[in-house]
Design a protein around this motif. Structure first.
Motif, PDB file in Angstrom:
ATOM      1  N   VAL A 104       0.239  -1.307   0.192  1.00  0.00           N
ATOM      2  CA  VAL A 104      -0.186  -0.085  -0.380  1.00  0.00           C
ATOM      3  C   VAL A 104       0.481   0.687  -0.498  1.00  0.00           C
ATOM      4  CG1 VAL A 104      -1.819   1.262   1.554  1.00  0.00           C
ATOM      5  CG2 VAL A 104      -1.843  -0.864   0.876  1.00  0.00           C
ATOM      6  N   ALA A 105       2.218   1.170   1.029  1.00  0.00           N
ATOM      7  CA  ALA A 105       2.909   2.078   0.926  1.00  0.00           C
ATOM      8  C   ALA A 105       3.634   2.919  -0.330  1.00  0.00           C
ATOM      9  CB  ALA A 105       3.762   2.140   2.389  1.00  0.00           C
ATOM     10  N   TYR A 106       3.354   1.714  -1.381  1.00  0.00           N
ATOM     11  CA  TYR A 106       5.160   1.549  -2.639  1.00  0.00           C
ATOM     12  C   TYR A 106       3.691   2.356  -3.567  1.00  0.00           C
ATOM     13  CZ  TYR A 106       6.646  -0.697  -6.953  1.00  0.00           C
ATOM     14  OH  TYR A 106       7.461  -0.915  -7.488  1.00  0.00           O
ATOM     15  N   LEU A 107       2.202   1.918  -3.101  1.00  0.00           N
ATOM     16  CA  LEU A 107       1.926   2.643  -4.188  1.00  0.00           C
ATOM     17  C   LEU A 107       1.063   4.019  -4.097  1.00  0.00           C
ATOM     18  CD1 LEU A 107      -1.070  -0.269  -5.549  1.00  0.00           C
ATOM     19  CD2 LEU A 107       1.615   0.283  -6.647  1.00  0.00           C
ATOM     20  N   ALA A 108       1.593   4.550  -2.583  1.00  0.00           N
ATOM     21  CA  ALA A 108       0.861   5.912  -2.121  1.00  0.00           C
ATOM     22  C   ALA A 108       1.901   6.675  -2.357  1.00  0.00           C
ATOM     23  CB  ALA A 108       0.909   5.660  -0.708  1.00  0.00           C
ATOM     24  N   VAL A 109       2.914   5.896  -2.234  1.00  0.00           N
ATOM     25  CA  VAL A 109       4.024   7.345  -2.131  1.00  0.00           C
ATOM     26  C   VAL A 109       4.496   7.052  -3.919  1.00  0.00           C
ATOM     27  CG1 VAL A 109       6.845   7.220  -2.513  1.00  0.00           C
ATOM     28  CG2 VAL A 109       5.758   6.548  -0.627  1.00  0.00           C
ATOM     29  N   THR A 110       4.413   6.253  -5.492  1.00  0.00           N
ATOM     30  CA  THR A 110       3.903   6.293  -6.468  1.00  0.00           C
ATOM     31  C   THR A 110       3.613   7.817  -6.930  1.00  0.00           C
ATOM     32  OG1 THR A 110       4.932   4.038  -6.177  1.00  0.00           O
ATOM     33  CG2 THR A 110       4.123   5.546  -8.713  1.00  0.00           C
ATOM     34  N   VAL A 111       1.962   7.507  -6.358  1.00  0.00           N
ATOM     35  CA  VAL A 111       0.766   7.971  -6.814  1.00  0.00           C
ATOM     36  C   VAL A 111       1.494   9.731  -6.196  1.00  0.00           C
ATOM     37  CG1 VAL A 111      -1.510   8.777  -6.514  1.00  0.00           C
ATOM     38  CG2 VAL A 111      -0.790   6.862  -6.664  1.00  0.00           C
ATOM     39  N   LEU A 250      -5.394   3.217 -11.994  1.00  0.00           N
ATOM     40  CA  LEU A 250      -4.783   1.415 -11.558  1.00  0.00           C
ATOM     41  C   LEU A 250      -4.030   1.534 -10.404  1.00  0.00           C
ATOM     42  CD1 LEU A 250      -5.907  -1.222 -12.625  1.00  0.00           C
ATOM     43  CD2 LEU A 250      -3.610  -0.960 -13.564  1.00  0.00           C
ATOM     44  N   LEU A 251      -3.191   2.289 -10.252  1.00  0.00           N
ATOM     45  CA  LEU A 251      -2.650   2.411  -8.911  1.00  0.00           C
ATOM     46  C   LEU A 251      -3.466   2.261  -7.835  1.00  0.00           C
ATOM     47  CD1 LEU A 251       0.755   3.562 -10.388  1.00  0.00           C
ATOM     48  CD2 LEU A 251       0.466   1.678  -9.992  1.00  0.00           C
ATOM     49  N   ILE A 252      -4.011   3.782  -7.506  1.00  0.00           N
ATOM     50  CA  ILE A 252      -4.939   4.036  -6.516  1.00  0.00           C
ATOM     51  C   ILE A 252      -6.064   3.027  -5.779  1.00  0.00           C
ATOM     52  CG2 ILE A 252      -6.984   5.257  -6.047  1.00  0.00           C
ATOM     53  CD1 ILE A 252      -5.340   8.060  -7.727  1.00  0.00           C
ATOM     54  N   ALA A 253      -6.552   2.020  -7.040  1.00  0.00           N
ATOM     55  CA  ALA A 253      -7.817   1.580  -6.990  1.00  0.00           C
ATOM     56  C   ALA A 253      -6.778  -0.070  -6.182  1.00  0.00           C
ATOM     57  CB  ALA A 253      -7.811   0.914  -8.349  1.00  0.00           C
ATOM     58  N   SER A 254      -5.783  -0.314  -7.238  1.00  0.00           N
ATOM     59  CA  SER A 254      -5.072  -1.662  -5.754  1.00  0.00           C
ATOM     60  C   SER A 254      -4.640  -1.248  -5.106  1.00  0.00           C
ATOM     61  CB  SER A 254      -3.934  -1.581  -7.013  1.00  0.00           C
ATOM     62  OG  SER A 254      -4.082  -2.164  -8.504  1.00  0.00           O
ATOM     63  N   GLY A 255      -4.007  -0.393  -4.484  1.00  0.00           N
ATOM     64  CA  GLY A 255      -3.676   0.000  -3.302  1.00  0.00           C
ATOM     65  C   GLY A 255      -4.571   0.678  -2.265  1.00  0.00           C
ATOM     66  N   ALA A 256      -5.398   0.802  -2.623  1.00  0.00           N
ATOM     67  CA  ALA A 256      -7.124   1.039  -1.882  1.00  0.00           C
ATOM     68  C   ALA A 256      -7.598  -0.844  -1.395  1.00  0.00           C
ATOM     69  CB  ALA A 256      -7.915   1.719  -2.662  1.00  0.00           C
ATOM     70  N   ALA A 257      -7.500  -0.988  -2.505  1.00  0.00           N
ATOM     71  CA  ALA A 257      -8.112  -2.645  -2.258  1.00  0.00           C
ATOM     72  C   ALA A 257      -7.358  -3.774  -1.284  1.00  0.00           C
ATOM     73  CB  ALA A 257      -8.450  -3.857  -3.593  1.00  0.00           C
TER      74      ALA A 257
END
Length: 262
Positions: A104-111, A250-257
């Protein structure tokens, strides 16, 4: 359900360079929830198998002139593979909560990075060296090991780092996402070998080989591969801005899931 998800994985692989990790990790975590804390480990291992097959298939179906943009990338590929092995081993012994929230953190930082720093949505076209564009211009070889390690640890293919870097170096989304597939293959080959050949620590369950849920992987691949072939043979014309925004969503949706599953 997994066949349907496989279709989505095929679309993300062909259009965004995601071999499936961002979709399969949250889905397999839910499917194998009965494993408790081991579900995330099964998800990352199964994701690696799905990514290897999908990314390899997508690479084989990519135009040769696009693949030639990898240029002299052998050192980068070797370091990506070494990082993939290190990340897989580290993930095997890491607490499930660390892997989940790390994802989750990995995707959040990228977003945040994609939104805050210029160059992703409207990259400045880099001047070609010698008149020949290199798709991996923004990917220095020394970045291979950390990218591979983080990607394998979390069960994703590395495209979340490689695509933005290539975009900022001036590549079109279609090229950056296409080149993300062979880079993903380099990362997940050692990850798959280790996941299949070493003890998983998961109680014996029908359908598992090592930490890999083979039945789930087969269903996902059955849905994904025909879609990849279709989209590679008949690629849709997507405006650059729409393509970039779709990647971000897509990044946001995956991290949220994954966060909600936690």
């Amino acid at each position: 359900m997994l066949l349907t998800v496989g279709v989505v994985v095929g679309v993300t692989t062909a259009l965004f360079g995601f071999g499936g990790g961002f979709v399969t990790v949250p889905v397999i975590t839910a499917v194998d929830a009965g494993l408790g804390g081991d579900a995330i480990h099964a998800a990352t291992a199964t994701s690696a198998v799905v990514m290897l097959v999908n990314a390899g298939f997508a690479t084989a179906a990519t135009r040769r002139d696009v693949l030639m943009r990898l240029g002299r990338s052998a050192p980068l590929l070797v370091l990506l593979a070494a990082g993939g092995a290190a990340g897989t081993l580290a993930g095997r012994f890491a607490p499930a909560s660390l892997v989940r929230w790390g994802f989750v953190a990995y995707l959040a930082v990228t977003v945040v990075d994609v939104l805050a720093r210029p160059g992703f949505f409207r990259p400045q076209r880099a001047a070609a060296e010698g008149g020949d564009a290199r798709g991996t211009r923004g990917l220095r070889s020394r970045l291979g090991f950390p990218i591979g390690t983080v990607a394998a640890f979390l069960g994703v293919g590395g495209s979340v780092m490689t695509v933005p870097l290539m975009r900022r170096s001036g590549e079109a989304m279609s090229v950056a996402t296409s080149l993300a597939n062979p880079l993903t293959v380099a990362i997940v080959v050692p990850a798959v070998a280790l996941s299949l050949s070493t003890p998983a620590g998961i109680p014996h369950t029908t359908g598992f080989v090592g930490a890999v849920d083979m039945r789930a992987a087969a269903a996902l691949l059955a849905g994904a591969m025909p879609v990849i072939l279709l989209l590679r043979r008949r690629p849709p014309r997507i405006p650059e801005t729409a393509h970039s925004v779709g990647y971000l969503l897509l990044l946001i949706a995956s991290g949220a899931a994954v966060a909600l599953l936690g």
